[in-house]
Motif scaffolding. Structure first.
Motif, PDB file in Angstrom:
ATOM      1  N   LYS A 162     -46.616  16.903 -17.116  1.00 21.02           N
ATOM      2  CA  LYS A 162     -46.716  15.479 -17.299  1.00 21.02           C
ATOM      3  C   LYS A 162     -45.486  15.027 -18.240  1.00 21.02           C
ATOM      4  CE  LYS A 162     -51.355  14.245 -16.471  1.00 21.02           C
ATOM      5  NZ  LYS A 162     -52.905  14.083 -17.015  1.00 21.02           N
ATOM      6  N   GLU A 163     -45.344  15.970 -19.017  1.00 20.64           N
ATOM      7  CA  GLU A 163     -44.077  15.552 -20.086  1.00 20.64           C
ATOM      8  C   GLU A 163     -42.533  15.608 -18.891  1.00 20.64           C
ATOM      9  OE1 GLU A 163     -42.722  18.667 -23.309  1.00 20.64           O
ATOM     10  OE2 GLU A 163     -44.560  17.722 -23.927  1.00 20.64           O
ATOM     11  N   LYS A 164     -42.620  16.182 -18.088  1.00 22.02           N
ATOM     12  CA  LYS A 164     -41.613  16.002 -17.198  1.00 22.02           C
ATOM     13  C   LYS A 164     -41.631  15.253 -16.037  1.00 22.02           C
ATOM     14  CE  LYS A 164     -40.311  21.119 -17.537  1.00 22.02           C
ATOM     15  NZ  LYS A 164     -40.605  22.106 -16.992  1.00 22.02           N
ATOM     16  N   GLY A 165     -42.731  14.254 -16.192  1.00 22.32           N
ATOM     17  CA  GLY A 165     -42.916  13.033 -15.410  1.00 22.32           C
ATOM     18  C   GLY A 165     -43.412  13.366 -14.201  1.00 22.32           C
ATOM     19  N   MET A 166     -43.974  14.707 -14.019  1.00 27.30           N
ATOM     20  CA  MET A 166     -44.644  15.026 -12.626  1.00 27.30           C
ATOM     21  C   MET A 166     -46.124  14.662 -12.675  1.00 27.30           C
ATOM     22  SD  MET A 166     -42.938  18.791 -12.706  1.00 27.30           S
ATOM     23  CE  MET A 166     -43.077  19.390 -10.953  1.00 27.30           C
ATOM     24  N   ASP A 167     -46.584  14.622 -11.357  1.00 29.14           N
ATOM     25  CA  ASP A 167     -47.981  14.336 -11.151  1.00 29.14           C
ATOM     26  C   ASP A 167     -48.893  15.454 -11.513  1.00 29.14           C
ATOM     27  OD1 ASP A 167     -48.538  11.605 -10.720  1.00 29.14           O
ATOM     28  OD2 ASP A 167     -48.527  11.988  -8.367  1.00 29.14           O
ATOM     29  N   ALA A 168     -49.903  15.371 -12.240  1.00 31.60           N
ATOM     30  CA  ALA A 168     -50.536  16.893 -12.445  1.00 31.60           C
ATOM     31  C   ALA A 168     -52.174  16.713 -12.511  1.00 31.60           C
ATOM     32  CB  ALA A 168     -49.941  17.381 -13.548  1.00 31.60           C
ATOM     33  N   ASP A 169     -52.819  17.038 -11.884  1.00 33.18           N
ATOM     34  CA  ASP A 169     -54.244  17.092 -11.979  1.00 33.18           C
ATOM     35  C   ASP A 169     -54.717  18.563 -12.259  1.00 33.18           C
ATOM     36  OD1 ASP A 169     -57.024  16.412 -10.886  1.00 33.18           O
ATOM     37  OD2 ASP A 169     -56.281  17.742  -9.279  1.00 33.18           O
ATOM     38  N   PHE A 170     -55.900  18.304 -13.191  1.00 29.44           N
ATOM     39  CA  PHE A 170     -56.300  19.627 -13.874  1.00 29.44           C
ATOM     40  C   PHE A 170     -56.893  20.483 -12.791  1.00 29.44           C
ATOM     41  CE2 PHE A 170     -59.617  22.386 -15.522  1.00 29.44           C
ATOM     42  CZ  PHE A 170     -58.791  23.037 -16.667  1.00 29.44           C
ATOM     43  N   ASP A 171     -57.789  19.838 -12.029  1.00 33.94           N
ATOM     44  CA  ASP A 171     -58.494  20.936 -11.041  1.00 33.94           C
ATOM     45  C   ASP A 171     -57.639  21.506 -10.233  1.00 33.94           C
ATOM     46  OD1 ASP A 171     -60.652  20.284 -12.283  1.00 33.94           O
ATOM     47  OD2 ASP A 171     -61.468  18.660 -10.802  1.00 33.94           O
ATOM     48  N   THR A 172     -56.650  20.788  -9.553  1.00 34.53           N
ATOM     49  CA  THR A 172     -55.554  21.433  -8.648  1.00 34.53           C
ATOM     50  C   THR A 172     -55.005  22.437  -9.429  1.00 34.53           C
ATOM     51  OG1 THR A 172     -55.470  19.142  -7.863  1.00 34.53           O
ATOM     52  CG2 THR A 172     -53.880  20.875  -7.209  1.00 34.53           C
ATOM     53  N   VAL A 173     -54.287  22.184 -10.694  1.00 34.92           N
ATOM     54  CA  VAL A 173     -53.528  23.159 -11.232  1.00 34.92           C
ATOM     55  C   VAL A 173     -54.278  24.479 -11.572  1.00 34.92           C
ATOM     56  CG1 VAL A 173     -52.412  23.503 -13.421  1.00 34.92           C
ATOM     57  CG2 VAL A 173     -51.737  21.432 -12.338  1.00 34.92           C
ATOM     58  N   PHE A 174     -55.547  24.150 -12.105  1.00 29.86           N
ATOM     59  CA  PHE A 174     -56.449  25.216 -12.520  1.00 29.86           C
ATOM     60  C   PHE A 174     -56.653  26.089 -11.179  1.00 29.86           C
ATOM     61  CE2 PHE A 174     -61.118  26.635 -14.217  1.00 29.86           C
ATOM     62  CZ  PHE A 174     -60.491  27.754 -14.740  1.00 29.86           C
ATOM     63  N   ALA A 175     -57.056  25.543  -9.855  1.00 26.94           N
ATOM     64  CA  ALA A 175     -57.231  26.342  -8.832  1.00 26.94           C
ATOM     65  C   ALA A 175     -56.116  27.348  -8.278  1.00 26.94           C
ATOM     66  CB  ALA A 175     -57.616  25.368  -7.764  1.00 26.94           C
ATOM     67  N   ASP A 176     -54.862  26.580  -8.229  1.00 28.62           N
ATOM     68  CA  ASP A 176     -53.564  27.232  -7.975  1.00 28.62           C
ATOM     69  C   ASP A 176     -53.342  28.295  -8.872  1.00 28.62           C
ATOM     70  OD1 ASP A 176     -53.145  25.255  -6.107  1.00 28.62           O
ATOM     71  OD2 ASP A 176     -51.448  24.347  -7.035  1.00 28.62           O
ATOM     72  N   MET A 177     -53.511  28.039 -10.369  1.00 31.05           N
ATOM     73  CA  MET A 177     -53.391  29.317 -11.196  1.00 31.05           C
ATOM     74  C   MET A 177     -53.999  30.315 -10.988  1.00 31.05           C
ATOM     75  SD  MET A 177     -53.005  28.500 -15.281  1.00 31.05           S
ATOM     76  CE  MET A 177     -51.475  27.689 -14.775  1.00 31.05           C
ATOM     77  N   LYS A 178     -55.386  30.071 -10.861  1.00 34.31           N
ATOM     78  CA  LYS A 178     -56.516  31.231 -10.434  1.00 34.31           C
ATOM     79  C   LYS A 178     -55.980  32.110  -9.247  1.00 34.31           C
ATOM     80  CE  LYS A 178     -60.445  29.169 -11.269  1.00 34.31           C
ATOM     81  NZ  LYS A 178     -61.671  28.840 -11.275  1.00 34.31           N
ATOM     82  N   ALA A 179     -55.431  31.225  -8.176  1.00 33.91           N
ATOM     83  CA  ALA A 179     -54.910  31.895  -6.986  1.00 33.91           C
ATOM     84  C   ALA A 179     -53.825  32.519  -7.133  1.00 33.91           C
ATOM     85  CB  ALA A 179     -54.998  30.842  -5.805  1.00 33.91           C
ATOM     86  N   ARG A 180     -52.919  32.275  -8.027  1.00 36.26           N
ATOM     87  CA  ARG A 180     -51.719  33.001  -8.246  1.00 36.26           C
ATOM     88  C   ARG A 180     -51.974  33.959  -9.179  1.00 36.26           C
ATOM     89  NH1 ARG A 180     -46.444  31.298 -10.472  1.00 36.26           N
ATOM     90  NH2 ARG A 180     -47.366  29.494 -11.600  1.00 36.26           N
ATOM     91  N   ASP A 181     -52.793  34.114 -10.016  1.00 39.70           N
ATOM     92  CA  ASP A 181     -53.191  35.187 -11.063  1.00 39.70           C
ATOM     93  C   ASP A 181     -53.570  36.349 -10.336  1.00 39.70           C
ATOM     94  OD1 ASP A 181     -52.712  33.931 -13.346  1.00 39.70           O
ATOM     95  OD2 ASP A 181     -54.634  33.605 -14.000  1.00 39.70           O
TER      96      ASP A 181
END
Ligand code: DC
Length: 224
Positions: A162-181
């Motif tokens: 968000k600080e970089k002006g990008m769109d960010a939705d917690f649920d999507t980021v959380f799901a992507d992060m767990k998949a990447r982990d």
């Protein structure tokens, strides 16, 4: 020639490695090396060619004749692929997924190994990644493994985007992060895990300053 100070900082996505490493680098006069950017650059090159990053047969041919370099512009790391600055392209969600995909391919890891070791041989540096302490710099002067709860990491990543002006939705980021982990820690080659001699730092309830101070205090004896 005297050995340079090489600090390894590993950990999962979104734990704050880059922010931490940049602050430590500034305090101790080290160069900051973001190795994830190298995998991202390879991922972007595969996507550029219309390849499927999940297919090694699409990924490996891209390495042929590919030149990935790190250059510092105004103190900031930029990654170049065949002379083109790809820094603006490597931070999208598609590039994140692509980087995790290509990082599973042994040929990609072998391809980027020497680039990373060469920087460490020539500079006092703190290098962040997933396998710096285990594979890239097994003889690093100091090794740290930074962790934090996945939800806390997703929260930090959303704030950063968000600080970089990008769109960010917690649920999507959380799901992507767990998949990447899961993908990063279960891959066959150089999976994400702490080196046996790494210091574990759980930053879930720590401020950035506390993390940076903890790390700097432990490195300092080798810097002075
Ligand atoms: O740190 P990052 O999120 O920019 O890394 C992008 C991807 O690259 C990550 O999903 C795993 C991979 N990576 C790796 O396998 N080894 C490294 N040293 C750094 C990153």
């Amino acid at each position: 020639m005297p050995k340079h100070i090489n600090v390894a900082l590993d950990g999962p996505a979104g734990v704050g490695k880059s922010t931490t490493a940049k602050a430590v680098a500034k305090k101790l006069g080290l160069i900051y090396v973001d190795t994830g950017a190298l995998y991202r650059a390879v991922g972007v090159c595969v996507l550029d060619r219309g390849g499927d990053t999940e297919k090694a047969e699409d990924v490996v041919p891209v390495l042929d004749g590919l030149k990935i370099e790190i250059r510092y512009i105004d103190g900031e790391q930029h990654v170049f692929a065949n002379g083109r600055d790809v820094n603006g392209l490597i931070r999208t969600p598609a590039a994140s997924k692509a980087s995790s995909d290509v990082s599973k391919v042994p040929e990609v890891r072998a391809f980027l190994l020497e680039t990373q070791r060469e920087i460490a041989r020539e500079n006092d540096c703190i290098m962040d990644g997933r396998d710096i302490g285990t594979v890239i710099l097994p003889d690093a002067s100091a090794k740290f493994f930074l962790t934090a709860d996945p939800a806390e990491r997703a929260r930090r990543r959303v704030a950063e985007m968000k600080e970089k002006g990008m769109d960010a939705d917690f649920d999507t980021v959380f799901a992507d992060m767990k998949a990447r982990d899961l993908q990063d820690s279960t891959r066959a080659v150089a999976p994400l895990r702490p080196a046996p001699d790494a210091v574990l730092v759980d930053s879930t309830h720590m401020s950035l300053e506390e993390v940076v101070d903890t790390i700097c205090r432990m490195i300092k004896p080798s810097v002075n």
